[in-house]
Design an enzyme around this catalytic site. Structure first.
Site, PDB file in Angstrom:
ATOM      1  N   ARG A 172      -8.287 -25.885   4.796  1.00 55.33           N
ATOM      2  CA  ARG A 172      -6.423 -24.421   5.129  1.00 55.33           C
ATOM      3  C   ARG A 172      -7.569 -24.543   6.467  1.00 55.33           C
ATOM      4  O   ARG A 172      -6.472 -24.024   7.768  1.00 55.33           O
ATOM      5  CB  ARG A 172      -6.482 -24.100   4.239  1.00 55.33           C
ATOM      6  N   VAL A 178       2.160 -21.156   9.373  1.00 55.88           N
ATOM      7  CA  VAL A 178       1.554 -21.997   7.869  1.00 55.88           C
ATOM      8  C   VAL A 178       1.738 -20.801   6.864  1.00 55.88           C
ATOM      9  O   VAL A 178       1.471 -20.557   7.265  1.00 55.88           O
ATOM     10  CB  VAL A 178       0.137 -22.142   8.113  1.00 55.88           C
ATOM     11  N   SER A 179       3.013 -22.105   6.287  1.00 51.03           N
ATOM     12  CA  SER A 179       3.236 -21.724   4.802  1.00 51.03           C
ATOM     13  C   SER A 179       2.390 -21.142   4.453  1.00 51.03           C
ATOM     14  O   SER A 179       0.879 -21.420   4.335  1.00 51.03           O
ATOM     15  CB  SER A 179       4.568 -22.132   4.500  1.00 51.03           C
ATOM     16  N   ALA A 180       2.904 -20.252   3.366  1.00 49.51           N
ATOM     17  CA  ALA A 180       1.967 -19.570   2.055  1.00 49.51           C
ATOM     18  C   ALA A 180       1.494 -20.782   1.545  1.00 49.51           C
ATOM     19  O   ALA A 180       2.149 -21.816   0.457  1.00 49.51           O
ATOM     20  CB  ALA A 180       2.408 -18.524   1.319  1.00 49.51           C
TER      21      ALA A 180
END
Length: 424
Positions: free
Chosen positions: A42, A75-77
């Site tokens: 990530r 960038v979403s959780a």
């Protein structure tokens, strides 16, 4: 922070801790989702963020802001991404459209569909797509098709899709999202209904979509043709108390001007809730049964204590007959619980407070702990007699219907669409 500066073992450890947390809290259920989230680095898709932030299971990484410092890309959780992937039920060989690019989620999708599948991701911002394309290529996911454009029209060139995942906040469902789905396709979208955003998994059924109440979430809102702004009404004139309406202001907003000059009415429900207990179905229920539903916010810098909601930033409220009411809580003899109640202002404050309190009791008796409403999305213009029974929320492209399983227990349980002065 690049991996070469800290070593692969540390990034793998942080990634493992992130996934372990999501497995432990029940967000990750399937072995497939667990495997791909352990596999994809990530931090490579959030290179400007500290490693601990990139691998925080519950926080997004903001990647772009506009000139007003408003977040336009992120960038979403990981928790939100895992939840949406679980609801999408993706398998190898599928064709996927992602609306809203960042890179990381597209990489997860590419892992899930494998070499026999196909992933297309679209974003309206060329800076975002250029960044996503570069990071995907660097990460070995060059097969992902990155498109720059307004996602209101979908991406017809690669349709039909087995799954469409929307990773931006949507107020409406444009026709292309339904027509570009395969006959048995699924759309997972953070849909805003009456100011409440829920990630909902919709299955296509001929010309409409059928889904169920989803999880609470928050996303950067749609841009382009799909943009939609809430409207705000200041009930004191000073900016202390604002009522936010998702579908247009009341027909006669000026009638609220003097509401706060009346004594505050209170009605307590006897309904208790644990301090850590989720009651998100209550929010959707009140949005369904209260025609004047809105969201109340209090400016902390101007707060005089005139209103006392539990959450000053986001309180469920309603307007009616020149007054407004909002939901609040008070402590009980049990320090682990609070009691729901309603405060109201206006010429009919006591009656309005009791209306809200009564509906909280209905929720407690008939819906608490349940699955929430069935939610259907039909094309705009669909006649009323072709819609299921429930609350109709009309939008630009669609008619959204919320239907609860229990029969109405009061006369105003199911209400018709309420016209507004400036609604769509």
């Amino acid at each position: 922070m690049a991996e070469t500066h800290v070593g692969p073992d540390h990034t793998a450890e942080l990634r493992g801790q992130m996934v372990d947390a999501l497995v432990a809290d029940g967000t990750i259920i399937s072995t497939q989702i667990e495997a791909v989230m352990r596999a994809v680095p990530r931090h490579r898709f959030a290179p400007d963020a500290p490693l601990e932030q990139a691998y925080d299971a519950y926080k997004a990484v903001f990647t772009k802001k506009d000139e007003h410092e408003v977040i336009t890309s992120s960038v979403s959780a990981p928790q939100i991404q895992a939840m949406m992937l679980e609801r999408a039920e993706i398998s190898a060989g599928m064709r996927i459209l992602e609306i809203g690019s960042g890179g990381y989620n597209a990489a997860l999708l590419a892992e899930l569909v494998g070499e026999g599948g196909d992933v297309t991701t679209i974003d309206i911002d060329p800076d975002v797509t250029a960044r996503a394309e570069r990071l995907l290529a660097e990460g070995g996911y060059g097969s992902v098709h990155v498109v720059t454009g307004d996602a209101e029209a979908g991406v017809a060139a690669s349709a039909p899709y087995d799954r469409i995942l929307v990773t931006v906040g949507a107020w409406d469902i444009p026709p292309a999202w339904t027509t570009q789905l395969a006959p048995a396709g699924r759309l997972v979208v953070p849909l805003r209904i009456k100011g409440l955003t829920r990630s909902i998994a919709f299955d296509r059924l001929n010309d409409h979509l059928v889904g169920a109440s989803g999880q609470v979430c928050g996303f950067v809102p749609m841009q382009g043709a799909g943009v939609h702004q809430e409207q705000q009404l200041l009930v004191t004139g000073t900016g202390e108390i604002a009522l936010r309406f998702d579908d247009g202001l009341p027909l006669e907003p000026s009638r609220l001007d003097n509401a706060v000059r009346t004594p505050r009415a209170e009605s307590w429900t006897g309904v208790r809730v644990g301090r850590q207990e989720s009651f998100d179905t209550l929010q959707l229920f009140l949005a369904t049964v209260l025609p004047g539903f809105c969201i109340m916010a209090v400016n902390p810098d101007l707060d005089t204590g005139l209103v006392s909601p539990s959450n000053k930033w986001f309180s469920m409220a309603t307007v009616d007959d020149g007054g407004f009411a909002y939901l609040t809580t008070r402590p009980t003899t049990d320090p682990q619980t609070v009691e729901f109640g309603a405060h109201a202002f206006g010429p009919n404050g006591p009656r309005l407070a009791e209306i809200v309190a009564a509906q909280v009791r209905v929720w407690d008796q008939e819906q608490r702990g349940g699955p929430g409403p069935r939610i259907e999305v039909h094309p705009a213009g669909t006649p009323d007699d072709r819609l299921p029974t429930g609350r109709v929320v009309d939008k630009r492209h669609s008619r959204v219907v919320l239907s609860w399983s229990a029969a109405p227990s009061t006369g105003d349980q199911v209400v018709p669409h309420t016209p507004t002065a400036q609604g769509e």
